[in-house]
Scaffold this motif. Structure first.
Motif, PDB file in Angstrom:
ATOM      1  N   ASP A   1      -6.620  16.406  -1.317  1.00  0.00           N
ATOM      2  CA  ASP A   1      -7.344  15.970  -0.107  1.00  0.00           C
ATOM      3  C   ASP A   1      -8.723  15.370  -0.366  1.00  0.00           C
ATOM      4  OD1 ASP A   1      -7.510  15.417   2.609  1.00  0.00           O
ATOM      5  OD2 ASP A   1      -8.567  17.295   3.049  1.00  0.00           O
ATOM      6  N   GLU A   2      -8.818  14.508  -1.371  1.00  0.00           N
ATOM      7  CA  GLU A   2     -10.085  13.788  -1.549  1.00  0.00           C
ATOM      8  C   GLU A   2     -10.355  12.915  -0.332  1.00  0.00           C
ATOM      9  OE1 GLU A   2     -12.957  10.698  -2.763  1.00  0.00           O
ATOM     10  OE2 GLU A   2     -10.949  10.433  -1.941  1.00  0.00           O
TER      11      GLU A   2
ATOM     12  N   ASP B   1      -3.827  11.880  -3.229  1.00  0.00           N
ATOM     13  CA  ASP B   1      -3.605  11.727  -1.778  1.00  0.00           C
ATOM     14  C   ASP B   1      -4.224  10.405  -1.339  1.00  0.00           C
ATOM     15  OD1 ASP B   1      -6.245  13.028  -2.279  1.00  0.00           O
ATOM     16  OD2 ASP B   1      -6.455  12.771  -0.111  1.00  0.00           O
ATOM     17  N   THR B   2      -3.818   9.887  -0.182  1.00  0.00           N
ATOM     18  CA  THR B   2      -4.333   8.595   0.297  1.00  0.00           C
ATOM     19  C   THR B   2      -4.930   8.700   1.697  1.00  0.00           C
ATOM     20  OG1 THR B   2      -2.375   7.779   1.503  1.00  0.00           O
ATOM     21  CG2 THR B   2      -2.392   7.455  -0.908  1.00  0.00           C
ATOM     22  N   GLN B   3      -5.609   7.632   2.071  1.00  0.00           N
ATOM     23  CA  GLN B   3      -6.063   7.429   3.450  1.00  0.00           C
ATOM     24  C   GLN B   3      -4.835   7.232   4.355  1.00  0.00           C
ATOM     25  OE1 GLN B   3      -9.106   7.224   4.998  1.00  0.00           O
ATOM     26  NE2 GLN B   3     -10.199   7.897   3.159  1.00  0.00           N
ATOM     27  N   PRO B   4      -5.018   7.251   5.702  1.00  0.00           N
ATOM     28  CA  PRO B   4      -3.888   6.984   6.606  1.00  0.00           C
ATOM     29  C   PRO B   4      -3.255   5.611   6.341  1.00  0.00           C
ATOM     30  CG  PRO B   4      -5.788   7.767   7.852  1.00  0.00           C
ATOM     31  CD  PRO B   4      -6.248   7.598   6.432  1.00  0.00           C
ATOM     32  N   GLU B   5      -4.059   4.635   5.931  1.00  0.00           N
ATOM     33  CA  GLU B   5      -3.533   3.360   5.445  1.00  0.00           C
ATOM     34  C   GLU B   5      -4.185   3.136   4.090  1.00  0.00           C
ATOM     35  OE1 GLU B   5      -3.737   0.088   8.194  1.00  0.00           O
ATOM     36  OE2 GLU B   5      -2.664   1.206   9.756  1.00  0.00           O
ATOM     37  N   GLY B   6      -3.514   3.586   3.035  1.00  0.00           N
ATOM     38  CA  GLY B   6      -4.147   3.619   1.718  1.00  0.00           C
ATOM     39  C   GLY B   6      -3.668   2.517   0.798  1.00  0.00           C
ATOM     40  N   GLY B   7      -4.497   2.221  -0.200  1.00  0.00           N
ATOM     41  CA  GLY B   7      -4.104   1.306  -1.275  1.00  0.00           C
ATOM     42  C   GLY B   7      -3.267   2.061  -2.299  1.00  0.00           C
ATOM     43  N   TRP B   8      -2.681   1.307  -3.232  1.00  0.00           N
ATOM     44  CA  TRP B   8      -1.797   1.945  -4.206  1.00  0.00           C
ATOM     45  C   TRP B   8      -2.542   2.454  -5.437  1.00  0.00           C
ATOM     46  CZ3 TRP B   8       0.296   0.018  -9.085  1.00  0.00           C
ATOM     47  CH2 TRP B   8      -0.255  -1.195  -9.510  1.00  0.00           C
ATOM     48  N   LEU B   9      -3.872   2.204  -5.501  1.00  0.00           N
ATOM     49  CA  LEU B   9      -4.635   2.566  -6.696  1.00  0.00           C
ATOM     50  C   LEU B   9      -5.762   3.554  -6.447  1.00  0.00           C
ATOM     51  CD1 LEU B   9      -4.877  -1.058  -8.132  1.00  0.00           C
ATOM     52  CD2 LEU B   9      -3.496   0.821  -9.057  1.00  0.00           C
TER      53      LEU B   9
ATOM     54  N   PRO C   1     -14.215  15.485   3.615  1.00  0.00           N
ATOM     55  CA  PRO C   1     -14.162  14.681   2.386  1.00  0.00           C
ATOM     56  C   PRO C   1     -14.116  15.536   1.120  1.00  0.00           C
ATOM     57  CG  PRO C   1     -15.721  13.731   3.928  1.00  0.00           C
ATOM     58  CD  PRO C   1     -15.288  15.048   4.525  1.00  0.00           C
ATOM     59  N   SER C   2     -13.178  15.223   0.243  1.00  0.00           N
ATOM     60  CA  SER C   2     -12.983  15.870  -1.065  1.00  0.00           C
ATOM     61  C   SER C   2     -12.816  17.390  -0.965  1.00  0.00           C
ATOM     62  CB  SER C   2     -14.100  15.493  -2.045  1.00  0.00           C
ATOM     63  OG  SER C   2     -15.371  15.902  -1.603  1.00  0.00           O
ATOM     64  N   THR C   3     -11.939  17.810  -0.074  1.00  0.00           N
ATOM     65  CA  THR C   3     -11.726  19.248   0.158  1.00  0.00           C
ATOM     66  C   THR C   3     -11.355  19.995  -1.130  1.00  0.00           C
ATOM     67  OG1 THR C   3     -10.691  18.514   2.221  1.00  0.00           O
ATOM     68  CG2 THR C   3     -10.662  20.867   1.770  1.00  0.00           C
ATOM     69  N   GLY C   4     -10.387  19.462  -1.885  1.00  0.00           N
ATOM     70  CA  GLY C   4      -9.874  20.173  -3.058  1.00  0.00           C
ATOM     71  C   GLY C   4     -10.935  20.413  -4.116  1.00  0.00           C
TER      72      GLY C   4
ATOM     73  N   GLY D   1       0.801  -1.223   0.000  1.00  0.00           N
ATOM     74  CA  GLY D   1       0.000   0.000   0.000  1.00  0.00           C
ATOM     75  C   GLY D   1       0.829   1.266   0.000  1.00  0.00           C
ATOM     76  N   VAL D   2       0.180   2.369   0.328  1.00  0.00           N
ATOM     77  CA  VAL D   2       0.816   3.688   0.268  1.00  0.00           C
ATOM     78  C   VAL D   2       0.275   4.577   1.387  1.00  0.00           C
ATOM     79  CG1 VAL D   2       1.107   5.783  -1.129  1.00  0.00           C
ATOM     80  CG2 VAL D   2       1.074   3.566  -2.256  1.00  0.00           C
ATOM     81  N   VAL D   3       1.163   5.360   2.005  1.00  0.00           N
ATOM     82  CA  VAL D   3       0.739   6.420   2.931  1.00  0.00           C
ATOM     83  C   VAL D   3       1.213   7.742   2.348  1.00  0.00           C
ATOM     84  CG1 VAL D   3       0.865   7.354   5.265  1.00  0.00           C
ATOM     85  CG2 VAL D   3       0.940   4.870   4.915  1.00  0.00           C
ATOM     86  N   ARG D   4       0.276   8.503   1.809  1.00  0.00           N
ATOM     87  CA  ARG D   4       0.601   9.779   1.163  1.00  0.00           C
ATOM     88  C   ARG D   4      -0.533  10.750   1.475  1.00  0.00           C
ATOM     89  NH1 ARG D   4       1.728   7.812  -3.967  1.00  0.00           N
ATOM     90  NH2 ARG D   4      -0.417   8.156  -4.580  1.00  0.00           N
ATOM     91  N   ARG D   5      -0.545  11.195   2.713  1.00  0.00           N
ATOM     92  CA  ARG D   5      -1.628  12.074   3.180  1.00  0.00           C
ATOM     93  C   ARG D   5      -1.528  13.442   2.522  1.00  0.00           C
ATOM     94  NH1 ARG D   5      -5.919  10.479   4.849  1.00  0.00           N
ATOM     95  NH2 ARG D   5      -6.238  11.622   6.793  1.00  0.00           N
ATOM     96  N   ALA D   6      -2.657  14.070   2.320  1.00  0.00           N
ATOM     97  CA  ALA D   6      -2.698  15.401   1.708  1.00  0.00           C
ATOM     98  C   ALA D   6      -1.763  16.361   2.441  1.00  0.00           C
ATOM     99  CB  ALA D   6      -4.131  15.943   1.749  1.00  0.00           C
ATOM    100  N   TYR D   7      -0.951  17.084   1.666  1.00  0.00           N
ATOM    101  CA  TYR D   7      -0.034  18.133   2.149  1.00  0.00           C
ATOM    102  C   TYR D   7       1.158  17.587   2.939  1.00  0.00           C
ATOM    103  CZ  TYR D   7      -4.064  21.024   0.911  1.00  0.00           C
ATOM    104  OH  TYR D   7      -5.109  21.599   0.246  1.00  0.00           O
ATOM    105  N   SER D   8       1.315  16.252   3.018  1.00  0.00           N
ATOM    106  CA  SER D   8       2.548  15.726   3.609  1.00  0.00           C
ATOM    107  C   SER D   8       3.696  15.989   2.631  1.00  0.00           C
ATOM    108  CB  SER D   8       2.409  14.219   3.849  1.00  0.00           C
ATOM    109  OG  SER D   8       2.245  13.554   2.601  1.00  0.00           O
ATOM    110  N   ASP D   9       4.940  15.848   3.107  1.00  0.00           N
ATOM    111  CA  ASP D   9       6.091  16.053   2.221  1.00  0.00           C
ATOM    112  C   ASP D   9       6.011  15.131   1.000  1.00  0.00           C
ATOM    113  OD1 ASP D   9       7.024  17.906   4.000  1.00  0.00           O
ATOM    114  OD2 ASP D   9       8.547  16.594   4.902  1.00  0.00           O
ATOM    115  N   LEU D  10       5.586  13.873   1.246  1.00  0.00           N
ATOM    116  CA  LEU D  10       5.494  12.912   0.136  1.00  0.00           C
ATOM    117  C   LEU D  10       4.421  13.310  -0.862  1.00  0.00           C
ATOM    118  CD1 LEU D  10       5.926   9.698   2.271  1.00  0.00           C
ATOM    119  CD2 LEU D  10       7.395  10.349   0.346  1.00  0.00           C
ATOM    120  N   ASP D  11       3.316  13.824  -0.349  1.00  0.00           N
ATOM    121  CA  ASP D  11       2.237  14.281  -1.240  1.00  0.00           C
ATOM    122  C   ASP D  11       2.731  15.440  -2.111  1.00  0.00           C
ATOM    123  OD1 ASP D  11      -0.544  14.849  -2.212  1.00  0.00           O
ATOM    124  OD2 ASP D  11      -0.249  16.636  -1.000  1.00  0.00           O
TER     125      ASP D  11
END
Ligand code: GLV
Ligand code: MN
Ligand code: MN
Length: 408
Positions: A124-125, A85-93, A131-134, A31-41
């Motif tokens: 930030d979907e 962006d992903t959930q706190p524990e997100g899938g890769w798709l 939910p779906s801020t952007g 999976g992937v962790v890429r929260r909205a506005y994190s460095d990775l995002d």
């Protein structure tokens, strides 16, 4: 071009390579962790913007961090995309498949001299703020001013979070009037296509989603010395609330109605303290807005009843609401034709139980959505996956549907 439904010659290998590259931003097992506005995002958005430029698209990143790639030329064009962006524990798709498919269709269309196609990754979907801020801010259902006051779980206001832009270009707004319609590709995130062995879901509607925070306050006290009959235990109140709610919903809800308490905080969350406060988020979804209203009344009444019964106080805050949405009939027809041409008999028209940016965008322009299967119907989980051949078929069917839509 008009009758050539192969006018957008997409390359599955290139789409899959891009998908694997962006997966590395926050990869965590499968999976992937890429929260909205994190460095990775932010880093993934910088990468995406460069890929769009290499494809010949002009990049604009608005003040929310929504990344748009606009094709050369004039006049309204189709916009394709989703979120990265992903959930706190997100899938890769989840989300990113739709963004990379959109990029591939836009890129292939430029190369082949096909229709003008724009693409977007909304910010930030997955609701670090709401939910779906952007896409809500972009479409105006939420003003930037109000959105800026929302806070994430760490207490950071959006106004502060969205200042972090790394190497993204200076903010530039993108008007919805540039686009003639919006089409989103996504994984199903549910069990329907996986169970039937079908390859494509043509979405006809997106559920409505409501949510609100409930806070029960009692009295914090010693867990050893406070007799049971003297306690005002907020956690016991929450447990009782959930039981009562399930019971009262029984004769009201339909077969596809869902409700979830997925986040709860017990205060002060210590083994030897009777909890004085608990707050939790109740979310409920259905395709029928009137039913959602009825459920809302039941939630509020149940919270008040439990508070009175258990000598707690109850506060309800942070209400959020996105209405059920219908997809555009001509898009449903074009997608159905494309699905029948490329996966004969192995597709269906179906509703979406997940929320998508498309629901917000539909306020401004015709909107459509397409699904590919999710293995075992798993999503919002590191184990979320889709078979590679299904990702490839999805790209082919989507590109053909877009060619048909663009040809009118
Ligand atoms: C979006 O991810 C949703 O919760 O439906
Ligand atoms: Mn998604
Ligand atoms: Mn999601």
């Amino acid at each position: 071009l008009k009758n050539d439904h192969r006018a957008i010659p997409v390359q599955a290998d290139r789409m899959l390579a891009d998908l694997q590259t962006i997966r590395q931003f926050g990869a965590c097992g499968n999976g992937v962790v890429r929260r909205a506005y994190s460095d990775l995002d932010i880093a993934s958005r910088v990468w995406l913007a460069r890929r769009m430029e290499e494809a010949g698209l002009e990049v604009s990143v608005d003040a929310m961090g929504n990344v748009f790639g606009i094709p050369p030329g004039d006049g309204p064009c189709l916009l394709l995309g989703s979120h990265t962006d992903t959930q706190p524990e997100g899938g890769w798709l989840d989300g990113v498949y739709g963004v990379i498919v959109a990029l591939e269709v836009a890129r292939a269309s430029i190369e082949a001299g096909g229709p003008r196609i724009a693409c977007v990754s909304f910010q930030d979907e997955e609701g670090s703020f709401t939910p779906s801020t952007g896409s809500r801010v972009w479409t105006g259902s939420l003003t930037q001013e109000v959105a800026d006051t929302l806070v994430d779980d760490a207490g950071t206001p959006l106004a502060v979070a969205r200042q972090k832009r790394g190497a993204l270009p200076v903010a530039r707004e993108v008007s919805p009037s540039l686009f003639s319609g919006f089409v989103e590709m996504h994984i199903e995130q549910g069990p329907v296509l996986d169970r039937t062995g079908e390859k494509i879901g043509v979405v006809d509607s997106i559920v409505g989603i409501r949510g609100q925070r409930v806070t029960f306050t009692g009295e914090q006290n010693h867990a050893g010395t406070t007799p049971m009959q003297m306690r005002r235990d907020a956690f016991q109140g929450m447990v009782r609330f959930v039981t009562v709610l399930n019971d009262r919903f029984k004769d009201v809800v339909g077969p596809t109605t869902v409700w979830t308490i997925g986040q709860a905080n017990v205060h002060p969350n210590a083994t030897s303290i009777v909890p004085g406060k608990v707050d939790f988020w109740v979310q409920w979804r259905d395709g029928d807005d009137a039913l959602l209203d009825r459920m809302h009344e039941i939630i509020d009444a149940s919270a008040a009843d439990i508070a009175a019964e258990m000598q707690l106080t109850c506060e309800i805050s942070s209400y959020s609401k996105i209405a059920p949405t219908l997809c555009f009939p001509a898009y449903i027809a074009a997608m159905s034709e494309a699905a029948e041409a490329r996966a004969p008999g192995r597709w269906r028209v179906m509703p979406s139980g997940a929320l998508h940016d498309a629901a917000n965008v539909s306020v401004h322009m015709p909107m459509g959505m397409m699904f590919v299967p999710s293995i075992n119907g798993i999503s919002h989980n590191f184990d979320e996956d889709t078979a590679i051949p299904d990702l490839e078929i999805g790209l082919e069917v989507f590109a053909e549907a877009i060619a048909r839509i663009a040809a009118g």
